[in-house]
Design a protein around this motif. Sequence first.
Motif, PDB file in Angstrom:
ATOM      1  N   GLY A 138       0.966  -1.323   0.551  1.00 61.70           N
ATOM      2  CA  GLY A 138       0.430  -0.104  -0.198  1.00 61.70           C
ATOM      3  C   GLY A 138       0.699   1.054   0.367  1.00 61.70           C
ATOM      4  N   SER A 139      -0.015   2.505  -0.702  1.00 58.60           N
ATOM      5  CA  SER A 139       0.864   3.897  -0.515  1.00 58.60           C
ATOM      6  C   SER A 139       1.112   3.858   0.542  1.00 58.60           C
ATOM      7  N   GLY A 140       1.949   5.147   0.807  1.00 60.62           N
ATOM      8  CA  GLY A 140       2.440   5.560   2.077  1.00 60.62           C
ATOM      9  C   GLY A 140       2.896   6.628   1.722  1.00 60.62           C
ATOM     10  N   HIS A 141       3.653   7.601   2.310  1.00 60.54           N
ATOM     11  CA  HIS A 141       4.513   8.579   2.636  1.00 60.54           C
ATOM     12  C   HIS A 141       4.820   9.276   4.226  1.00 60.54           C
ATOM     13  N   VAL A 142       5.385  10.164   4.080  1.00 57.54           N
ATOM     14  CA  VAL A 142       6.348  10.572   5.389  1.00 57.54           C
ATOM     15  C   VAL A 142       5.586  11.427   6.213  1.00 57.54           C
ATOM     16  N   ILE A 143       3.872  11.855   5.674  1.00 60.47           N
ATOM     17  CA  ILE A 143       3.491  12.970   6.675  1.00 60.47           C
ATOM     18  C   ILE A 143       2.632  11.060   7.212  1.00 60.47           C
ATOM     19  N   ASP A 144       2.901  10.323   6.935  1.00 52.92           N
ATOM     20  CA  ASP A 144       1.815   9.076   7.525  1.00 52.92           C
ATOM     21  C   ASP A 144       2.499   9.081   9.110  1.00 52.92           C
ATOM     22  N   ILE A 145       3.646   9.539   9.300  1.00 55.73           N
ATOM     23  CA  ILE A 145       4.419   8.436  11.072  1.00 55.73           C
ATOM     24  C   ILE A 145       4.221   8.988  12.032  1.00 55.73           C
ATOM     25  N   VAL A 146       4.174  10.771  11.739  1.00 57.68           N
ATOM     26  CA  VAL A 146       3.512  11.252  12.977  1.00 57.68           C
ATOM     27  C   VAL A 146       1.997  10.494  13.719  1.00 57.68           C
ATOM     28  N   ARG A 176      -0.934   2.053  11.451  1.00 65.51           N
ATOM     29  CA  ARG A 176      -0.981   0.596  12.005  1.00 65.51           C
ATOM     30  C   ARG A 176      -2.100  -0.474  11.544  1.00 65.51           C
ATOM     31  N   PRO A 177      -3.106  -0.617  11.046  1.00 65.82           N
ATOM     32  CA  PRO A 177      -3.343  -1.519  10.352  1.00 65.82           C
ATOM     33  C   PRO A 177      -2.469  -2.490   9.633  1.00 65.82           C
ATOM     34  N   ALA A 178      -1.716  -1.928   8.747  1.00 64.97           N
ATOM     35  CA  ALA A 178      -0.354  -2.731   7.525  1.00 64.97           C
ATOM     36  C   ALA A 178       0.140  -3.308   8.283  1.00 64.97           C
ATOM     37  N   PHE A 179       0.799  -3.159   9.985  1.00 59.38           N
ATOM     38  CA  PHE A 179       1.179  -4.022  10.501  1.00 59.38           C
ATOM     39  C   PHE A 179       1.061  -5.619  10.540  1.00 59.38           C
ATOM     40  N   GLU A 180      -0.131  -5.697  10.652  1.00 60.13           N
ATOM     41  CA  GLU A 180      -1.286  -6.623  10.609  1.00 60.13           C
ATOM     42  C   GLU A 180      -1.837  -8.102   9.349  1.00 60.13           C
ATOM     43  N   GLU A 181      -1.707  -6.933   8.579  1.00 63.23           N
ATOM     44  CA  GLU A 181      -1.956  -7.651   7.107  1.00 63.23           C
ATOM     45  C   GLU A 181      -1.857  -6.374   5.572  1.00 63.23           C
ATOM     46  N   ASP A 182      -1.090  -7.009   4.472  1.00 67.44           N
ATOM     47  CA  ASP A 182      -0.847  -6.049   3.549  1.00 67.44           C
ATOM     48  C   ASP A 182      -1.944  -6.024   2.783  1.00 67.44           C
ATOM     49  N   SER A 183      -2.658  -4.911   3.284  1.00 65.76           N
ATOM     50  CA  SER A 183      -3.921  -4.550   2.879  1.00 65.76           C
ATOM     51  C   SER A 183      -4.074  -3.022   2.822  1.00 65.76           C
TER      52      SER A 183
END
Length: 529
Positions: free
Chosen positions: A408-416, A445-452
Amino acid sequence: MFRLVAVCACLVGICSSADAASRPNVLLIMADDLGYSDLGCYGSEIQTPNLDQLATNGLKFTQFYNTARCWPTRAALVTGYYAQQVGRDKLPGGGGGGGNRNARPKWARLLPDMLRPAGYRSYHSGKWHIDGMPIAAGFDRSYLLKDQGRFFNPTKHWEDDQPLPPVKKESGFYGTIAIADHAIKCLKEHQADHADKPFFHYLAFTAPHFPLHALPEDIAKYRDRYLEGWEAVRDQRHQRQKNSGLLDVSLSAVENDLGPPYHFPDHLKILGDAEVNRPVGWETLTPVQKRFQATKMAIHAAMIDRVDQEIGRVLSQLKSMSAFEDTLIFFLSDNGASAEIMVRDDGHDPDAPMGSAATYLCLGPGWSTTCNTPFRRHKTWVHEGGISTPLIMHWPTGIQAKGELRHGSGHVIDIVPTILDVCGADRLSEWKGTPVPAPPGKSLRPAFEEDSTIKRDDLWWFHDGHKAIRQGDWKLVAAKDEPWELYDLSNDRAEQNNLAATHAQRVTEMAAKWEALGAEFRATYESAE
């Protein structure tokens, strides 16, 4: 350790103090100008065993993004906002935010201010490139290495916001080691004096940013490795990426006429005829040029190798204080590898050993193209090569997945928002009476559990005139003063098949959304001026 303390505390009825003790530690590690394929676990031949081990026992993200440049990425990383929202990069159309010398609005706080109410102590080691100073911004301890042009003898560095004397030449100092030394010092002090509290540590290495300065013993490991040329190494990295299952992406065509983003002809004269400012065919180079270029890449590899070694020392310290299992670790880069070529600071002595303090060398577009495998373009551009970063996440207590990929796509704005979510901390809704705008990022955090795929809003970029927006798998991108290009990233992350002509309506709609978001970010910033 902290969770065990929490259980004991609650049993004796003091759950309020246990709440802080049960929260994980956070170690946020950032490299500087590291390309997407520069780690072993992302396809590289460079030895990065410590980071590879974190990936093997944690998660690797395949579509994570930065902002294409150092200071806007760092602003987004520790505030949770796009850099334009907090005045730390230029806004479309000019005005408003002014870039890396501009101050944030007072409401744009950094992570320490958000984590302190949850019981955290915060530490910083390394590069800063944010306005203000670390202790004044909420960190409890800091070593700020500002002089990035001198890995061996910096003249501008601070401890706890207090200036330190210049480092003497040939003193044995090396920036990457010094940054790790400070991180280890902070961790030891934390264990001795604050073991009842969790910590957040921002560990920001200056390597492998230019100048190419490395220890001789590290360079020796790679000295002849790159004589086969940048095309061969690029092909090998791409093949490893495919074989490992990391990416199923075609290799972008080399843009042979695309050189550094900023042209310094006088600097090229200083560097001499062995320097090459285009990613031309390796076989067109002279033997002298091949050796010069191969040695430059050997130094780049040595710098990354040393970063990994120093991360290993920090991880050993975490293990020695029984904190490793319950520390959430992030590793990423602030932008893609750099095509820049210039000479600054103490200048360049062509007779000095390459990689030593008396030299000033940059990676350049030949090897930058390789380091950003398989993507297109380089640092400062917002094509995939400029904005794609490795992201490794490791947390034995909280992430059960081992060696899995997240697409899934993510961005540095997601770190905080991810850190706040994991640490049980709240985002700031106001600061000293001033309302704080809602941040744009999403918790990973949802990505901790599954690749969605995490439901998210559009991702947006603007830097140095380059612009892009991503909606789902569609990406609209334009280099400065060039028309929009449209790509379907689900089958073309190499950005080779421009669909703008056949999807004109989509281009119009996405361009309008890019403009609307730019106007929204301007309003966010200017409302606080």
